[in-house]
Design a protein around this motif. Structure first.
Motif, PDB file in Angstrom:
ATOM      1  N   UNK A 107       0.828  -1.208   0.000  1.00 56.37           N
ATOM      2  CA  UNK A 107       0.000   0.000   0.000  1.00 56.37           C
ATOM      3  C   UNK A 107       0.863   1.259   0.000  1.00 56.37           C
ATOM      4  N   UNK A 108       1.961   1.232   0.737  1.00 57.56           N
ATOM      5  CA  UNK A 108       2.859   2.389   0.775  1.00 57.56           C
ATOM      6  C   UNK A 108       3.442   2.706  -0.594  1.00 57.56           C
ATOM      7  N   UNK A 109       3.607   1.681  -1.431  1.00 57.88           N
ATOM      8  CA  UNK A 109       4.151   1.894  -2.769  1.00 57.88           C
ATOM      9  C   UNK A 109       3.126   2.507  -3.715  1.00 57.88           C
ATOM     10  N   UNK A 110       1.852   2.426  -3.363  1.00 58.87           N
ATOM     11  CA  UNK A 110       0.800   2.990  -4.212  1.00 58.87           C
ATOM     12  C   UNK A 110       0.820   4.519  -4.129  1.00 58.87           C
ATOM     13  N   UNK A 111       0.218   5.151  -5.126  1.00 55.03           N
ATOM     14  CA  UNK A 111       0.200   6.613  -5.176  1.00 55.03           C
ATOM     15  C   UNK A 111      -0.817   7.205  -4.210  1.00 55.03           C
ATOM     16  N   UNK A 112      -1.926   6.526  -4.021  1.00 52.65           N
ATOM     17  CA  UNK A 112      -2.942   6.932  -3.057  1.00 52.65           C
ATOM     18  C   UNK A 112      -3.393   5.718  -2.268  1.00 52.65           C
ATOM     19  N   UNK A 113      -3.641   5.933  -0.991  1.00 50.54           N
ATOM     20  CA  UNK A 113      -4.206   4.904  -0.134  1.00 50.54           C
ATOM     21  C   UNK A 113      -5.543   5.426   0.374  1.00 50.54           C
ATOM     22  N   UNK A 114      -6.616   4.765  -0.052  1.00 51.78           N
ATOM     23  CA  UNK A 114      -7.964   5.174   0.317  1.00 51.78           C
ATOM     24  C   UNK A 114      -8.576   4.055   1.145  1.00 51.78           C
ATOM     25  N   UNK A 115      -9.040   4.383   2.344  1.00 55.38           N
ATOM     26  CA  UNK A 115      -9.534   3.371   3.277  1.00 55.38           C
ATOM     27  C   UNK A 115     -11.030   3.529   3.514  1.00 55.38           C
ATOM     28  N   UNK A 116     -11.651   2.434   3.954  1.00 58.79           N
ATOM     29  CA  UNK A 116     -12.979   2.504   4.546  1.00 58.79           C
ATOM     30  C   UNK A 116     -12.810   2.523   6.067  1.00 58.79           C
ATOM     31  N   UNK A 117     -13.919   2.705   6.772  1.00 55.57           N
ATOM     32  CA  UNK A 117     -13.814   2.730   8.233  1.00 55.57           C
ATOM     33  C   UNK A 117     -13.590   1.331   8.805  1.00 55.57           C
ATOM     34  N   UNK A 118     -13.594   0.309   7.949  1.00 57.63           N
ATOM     35  CA  UNK A 118     -13.281  -1.050   8.406  1.00 57.63           C
ATOM     36  C   UNK A 118     -11.792  -1.371   8.300  1.00 57.63           C
ATOM     37  N   UNK A 119     -11.018  -0.478   7.734  1.00 63.45           N
ATOM     38  CA  UNK A 119      -9.593  -0.736   7.515  1.00 63.45           C
ATOM     39  C   UNK A 119      -8.810  -0.672   8.821  1.00 63.45           C
ATOM     40  N   UNK A 120      -7.845  -1.566   8.945  1.00 68.44           N
ATOM     41  CA  UNK A 120      -6.895  -1.529  10.049  1.00 68.44           C
ATOM     42  C   UNK A 120      -5.501  -1.814   9.497  1.00 68.44           C
ATOM     43  N   UNK A 121      -4.488  -1.335  10.201  1.00 66.35           N
ATOM     44  CA  UNK A 121      -3.115  -1.399   9.716  1.00 66.35           C
ATOM     45  C   UNK A 121      -2.186  -1.808  10.854  1.00 66.35           C
ATOM     46  N   UNK A 122      -1.193  -2.626  10.534  1.00 65.79           N
ATOM     47  CA  UNK A 122      -0.155  -2.958  11.512  1.00 65.79           C
ATOM     48  C   UNK A 122       1.096  -3.436  10.805  1.00 65.79           C
TER      49      UNK A 122
END
Length: 227
Positions: A107-122
Motif C-alpha cells: 500500500x505504501x508503494x501505491x500513489x494513493x491509499x484510500x480506506x474505509x472505516x473497516x480498515x486496520x493497519x499494523x
C-alpha cells in the motif's frame, strides 16, 4: 490468486486469496507485478478479496526461508513494490479490512491509499521476530514521518482508519474507495502520468524545476484550451 478487470478507465487488480487473507506467495508477487505493469488504463485500483486487503507474505513461505534464501525473497517483494511505485498508471490502494506487514508495504508503494472505516493497519513483523523488508523501512517514515514510523514498526500495534488518516498513512476514509479511482480516471490521462512522475521525482530541486517546466510545456502544446 490475482484477478483483473477493467471498466471506466480503471484496471481493477484483486488480491484474490481470501481464505489466507490474501497473503502472497512468490507466484502471487510475480502475478501482481505483471498485472500492474501490463495495465494500459490511466488508473489501477488495487484491492483485496474478502475481509482483508493483504496479510503480507504467506507465512508458510517465510517459515521455510533461511539466511541465504530470505534476502532473495525480500528483493522480490521490493521489486514488486517498485513496479507499483513506477507504473505509468496512477495506482490507488483501496483498503477495506486488514492490512498487515507486507500488505502495508505494498500500500505504501501505491500513489494513493484510500480506506474505509473497516480498515486496520499494523507492521506486525516485530511480534514474530521479523520486520517488513519489501521497502517499508524506507517508505514508511517518508509517508508518515519518523515518529509515527518508529511507533508503528517498533510496537506492531494495530491502528484504525481514523488514526491512519491522522498520521497520513491514508489520504481519505470513504465508503467506496473504488469511486475515488473512477473519479481520478475522469481527469486528463497524460496529465495524470506527468503529475505522478513529477511528484515522485527525487532529483535535486533545481533539476525538478527544469523537468517541471519542460513537462508543462509539453502539456500546454497538446492541450485543448479555449483562448
Amino acid at each position: 490468486m490475482i484477478t483483473t478487470a477493467a471498466a471506466d478507465g480503471v484496471r481493477v487488480v484483486t488480491l484474490d486469496r481470501p481464505a489466507r487473507r490474501n497473503a502472497l506467495t512468490r507466484a502471487g508477487l510475480d502475478d501482481l507485478a505483471a498485472a500492474v505493469d501490463d495495465a494500459d488504463e490511466p488508473v489501477v485500483y488495487l484491492r483485496g478479496a474478502g475481509d482483508a486487503f493483504c496479510a503480507g507474505a504467506d507465512l508458510d513461505i517465510v517459515a521455510d526461508l533461511d539466511g541465504e534464501t530470505a534476502p532473495d525473497f525480500a528483493r522480490l517483494g521490493q521489486r514488486v513494490a517498485r513496479t507499483i511505485e513506477t507504473a505509468d498508471s496512477v495506482v490507488v490502494a483501496g483498503i477495506d479490512g486488514a492490512a498487515r506487514g507486507g500488505g502495508v508495504e505494498l500500500a505504501l508503494a501505491c500513489d494513493l491509499r484510500i480506506a474505509t472505516d473497516r480498515a486496520t493497519f499494523a507492521e506486525s513483523g516485530v511480534t514474530l521476530g521479523l520486520f517488513g523488508a519489501w521497502g517499508g523501512t524506507a517508505r514508511l517514515p517518508r509517508v508518515v514521518g519518523e515518529a509515527d514510523a518508529m511507533d508503528l514498526a517498533l510496537s506492531g500495534r494495530v491502528v484504525d482508519a481514523d488514526e491512519a488518516l491522522r498520521m497520513g498513512l491514508v489520504s481519505r476514509v470513504v465508503d467506496d474507495p473504488r469511486r475515488v479511482a473512477t473519479e481520478l480516471a475522469d481527469n486528463d490521462h497524460d496529465t495524470l502520468r506527468v503529475l505522478k512522475t513529477r511528484l515522485r521525482d527525487d532529483a535535486p530541486v533545481s533539476e525538478q524545476k527544469e523537468r517541471e517546466a519542460a513537462a508543462f510545456g509539453r502539456l500546454v502544446e497538446g492541450a485543448d484550451i479555449d483562448r
